[in-house]
Scaffold this motif. Sequence first.
Motif, PDB file in Angstrom:
ATOM      1  N   THR A 212      -3.856  33.448 -91.331  1.00 25.24           N
ATOM      2  CA  THR A 212      -4.930  34.453 -91.317  1.00 25.24           C
ATOM      3  C   THR A 212      -5.989  34.040 -90.329  1.00 25.24           C
ATOM      4  O   THR A 212      -6.536  32.942 -90.427  1.00 25.24           O
ATOM      5  N   GLN A 215     -11.890  37.271 -88.304  1.00 23.83           N
ATOM      6  CA  GLN A 215     -12.174  38.549 -87.649  1.00 23.83           C
ATOM      7  C   GLN A 215     -13.245  38.339 -86.597  1.00 23.83           C
ATOM      8  O   GLN A 215     -14.271  37.728 -86.843  1.00 23.83           O
ATOM      9  N   THR A 247      -7.609  42.852 -92.315  1.00 29.40           N
ATOM     10  CA  THR A 247      -6.252  42.312 -92.159  1.00 29.40           C
ATOM     11  C   THR A 247      -5.273  43.126 -92.990  1.00 29.40           C
ATOM     12  O   THR A 247      -5.675  43.891 -93.879  1.00 29.40           O
ATOM     13  N   SER A 295      -0.763  37.372 -94.144  1.00 28.51           N
ATOM     14  CA  SER A 295      -1.820  38.331 -93.793  1.00 28.51           C
ATOM     15  C   SER A 295      -2.317  38.014 -92.395  1.00 28.51           C
ATOM     16  O   SER A 295      -2.486  36.830 -92.032  1.00 28.51           O
ATOM     17  N   SER A 296      -2.556  39.048 -91.594  1.00 27.87           N
ATOM     18  CA  SER A 296      -3.076  38.874 -90.245  1.00 27.87           C
ATOM     19  C   SER A 296      -3.660  40.190 -89.774  1.00 27.87           C
ATOM     20  O   SER A 296      -3.514  41.226 -90.432  1.00 27.87           O
ATOM     21  N   LEU A 297      -4.326  40.171 -88.653  1.00 29.32           N
ATOM     22  CA  LEU A 297      -4.806  41.399 -88.044  1.00 29.32           C
ATOM     23  C   LEU A 297      -3.621  42.239 -87.578  1.00 29.32           C
ATOM     24  O   LEU A 297      -2.564  41.711 -87.227  1.00 29.32           O
TER      25      LEU A 297
END
Length: 322
Positions: A212, A215, A247, A295-297
């Motif tokens: 993750t 931001q 995300t 989870s990631s952008l």
Amino acid sequence: MDIAKYVGLFLIKNEYCFLPGIGSLQVIKKKSVYNKESEQLSGPAYDVVFDQRYGSIDDSFANFIANNERISIAHAANHLKDFCAGAKQELKDGKEIIIPAIGKFISAANGAIQFIADPNLNIQGRTIPYFKNSTVAEAKREEPITQIIENTSFREPKGDEEIVLKAPQVNWGKIVMLVGIVLVILAAGIFLFWYMNNNKEEKAPAATPPVTEEQNTAPPVADTPAAQAPAQQQPATATPAVNADGTITYTVALHQYPTRERAESRVAKLKSYGNSSVAMVAKDSSNYFVTISVSSLPADTTRTVDSLKKLFNPSGKVEILK
């Protein structure tokens, strides 16, 4: 000490002799001569030649004297030097210096020294050495075969003598050693085969690094339609829900196995390394996936999948599970 005696002995043995302050004596070989009148060929002869120019100290001559007199080389060299100095003085006084069985030194005009060889001197040249068998070997070689048979005694067995034939003995020590070596080789081969089969699968890392990302200055995905475009462009992937921090959470397939047992074994091993989000997903009866939830952008899904591939399955296929 009679140095003159050793002059002759050393000259005959080595064919030269240096006398310090006097000169040098050398044995020279003369060629054979053919007489045309008598039609005879005379053999080569040896003569002693004196040269007053080359008188110097010779350690070999001093060593020869020391070995025969049982004295040191330095002591012998001093005796040789004293002998040459005394002989030179006697020659100046008109006396003669006699070398036994070789000749004599006399003084000549202008202080020169002359050597006259003994008329009875007969020097034999060095001969080629040869080998001769001992008398015992010659006697054995010339002994006839009949004599050898007569000298050989044979023992005949008696009529009442019992002849016992012994069975050959078995060396059990060598047999046991050979069997032990064979067993050790077999055990090593079995262990190597077992070890290679149990280590076919690659070892997973100790823990899954966080994927993750923080931001940056990107606005929330929910408020910006342009930011939602990368997530919607993933081929054949359901649109995941957007988290509050912008995300998205999705499932990535790390491995694919044809049996449930292998998939469950892989999941258990990865969980033992601290990967709590690993699970097994059965697509059908012959396709079982080992998955992980990340989870990631939305714009970083491809980078995240590449990172998971390097960590978990570098040589296999890693993709987002549909």
